[in-house]
Design an enzyme around this catalytic site. Sequence first.
Site, mmCIF file in Angstrom:
data_model
loop_
_atom_site.group_PDB
_atom_site.id
_atom_site.type_symbol
_atom_site.label_atom_id
_atom_site.label_comp_id
_atom_site.label_asym_id
_atom_site.label_seq_id
_atom_site.Cartn_x
_atom_site.Cartn_y
_atom_site.Cartn_z
ATOM 1 N N LYS A 175 41.189 32.004 37.803
ATOM 2 C CA LYS A 175 40.421 32.386 36.621
ATOM 3 C C LYS A 175 41.350 32.869 35.502
ATOM 4 O O LYS A 175 42.488 33.288 35.763
ATOM 5 C CB LYS A 175 39.460 33.533 36.972
ATOM 6 C CG LYS A 175 38.308 33.147 37.880
ATOM 7 C CD LYS A 175 37.474 34.372 38.211
ATOM 8 C CE LYS A 175 36.308 34.013 39.114
ATOM 9 N NZ LYS A 175 35.275 33.227 38.411
ATOM 10 N N ARG A 224 28.986 29.048 46.684
ATOM 11 C CA ARG A 224 28.072 28.100 47.337
ATOM 12 C C ARG A 224 28.630 27.612 48.679
ATOM 13 O O ARG A 224 27.875 27.243 49.568
ATOM 14 C CB ARG A 224 27.771 26.947 46.387
ATOM 15 C CG ARG A 224 28.931 26.056 46.031
ATOM 16 C CD ARG A 224 28.707 25.290 44.733
ATOM 17 N NE ARG A 224 28.773 26.174 43.574
ATOM 18 C CZ ARG A 224 28.581 25.776 42.325
ATOM 19 N NH1 ARG A 224 28.298 24.502 42.069
ATOM 20 N NH2 ARG A 224 28.660 26.634 41.330
#
Length: 501
Positions: A280, A354
């Site tokens: 990130k 996920r």
Amino acid sequence: MEFGVKSGSPEKQRSACIVVGVFEPRRLSTVAEQLDTISEGYISNLLRRGDLEGKAGQMLLLHHVPNVLSERVLLVGCGKERELNERQYKQIVAKTIQTLNETGSMEAVSFLTELHVKGRDSYWKVRQAVEAASESVYSFLQLKTKKGEPRRPLRKMVFNLPTRKDLPLGERAIVHAQAISKGVTVAKDVSNMPPNICNPLYLNQQAAELVESYPSLSLDTVGEAQMEELGMHTYLAVGRGSENESIMSVIHHKGGNADDAPVVLVGKGLTFDSGGISIKPGEAMDEMKYDMCGAASVLGVMHTVAELNLPLNIIGIIAGCENMPDANAYRPGDILTTMSGQTVEVLNTDAEGRLVLCDALTYVERFDPDCVIDIATLTGACVIALGKHATAVLSQHNPLAHEIINASEQSADKAWRLPLWDEYQDQIESPFADMSNLGGRPAGTITAACFLSRFTRKYNWAHLDIAGTAWVSGANKGATGRPVPMLTQFLMNKANVSIDE
């Protein structure tokens, strides 16, 4: 803080402070009018001088009002009477508590619960007042060397109700609100804990401490060795770059009959999300400690349901993991086999939540659940779609989605349903595997839910994306504890909990 309810006239209240409302423009509420009468116009004279207009959130503290038994009277601006809504009511209560904390009033009697909020009864007004009060005094001071607490904080708040027949409603509201507030506080405390302390093991330890406190609870712990045996390869892949072991904590609340199908809550517990190899940007990366707020909310809800001893079987899954880059970390381009046997092409290691959840959602099939709700700070796209105000709800089961939305409206913990149509499934197709873990920028929240839906075909399921609602940024950054109130209300509705009991 201690809370109570009573029913009495304002002139008979002997307290450190009595709280009454004033509407715009300088119009006394019914209770304020009563105080004005016994004080021979003292309050109305002050208003005519312009000391208080009555705008929402304005405060005016009066000492030794003539003929009033209470030491202080706090006049609270409530805005225009016809425009007083749920949000404004909660804001007024919160501002009142903050003001009382600064005045040195250690107890107070509030008549704000007699204000008219359209469509809401005494139960709702007392419950929201208690929750707002608890919210306004919350602080995370565990790691500060100087605590900086108020010198004489408010210790007791009593809410006055119009009639004695309202008292049982008010008492029930306090019980529910205090249990919910405890759950919210637990969720906040765990979420605000820094990632060098709060890792998957810490989450498991918090679950173990909870279980020791309530006889209805028990705990199963699933470590990496058992995950390997179960074939939870996507869950394991996400944690492979971290020195901290991935741990899934399974909390059981046995409040129903032995053969009742359980409600299962699955919380994403990424105790820190660096993004992995797809690292990130550095800006605000510290806030990625909040990527476990879904798990924290499950822990908070399990506190609340145990406190209320809800007559349901409920299972809370805390899917603890940490996503870090190192030589052993999983990579973009990897193809992983899930516990369900389906394969996933990894396009971005920052779409890791996920991958953890899909194995957890397969794991819960063994419980033959009544329904499953997963809670996750899953997508930045959710913040773009709904901002910081509403939790996204996605489900292919309309009755379950409607129950969640209804609970959000009852609890004032806002949520909004997004579509989950088959047309979106095309975005996660892969030429090399059964699916990819990324659907591109368009409809990112929906395609993430589409991914999860492929692992939930054996039960009724809903997905809550709390990326926008789990914490606030800025100078006063911190966890919100949402959606503990909404999920608790959902479970109370499932359990047919009466507010008249």
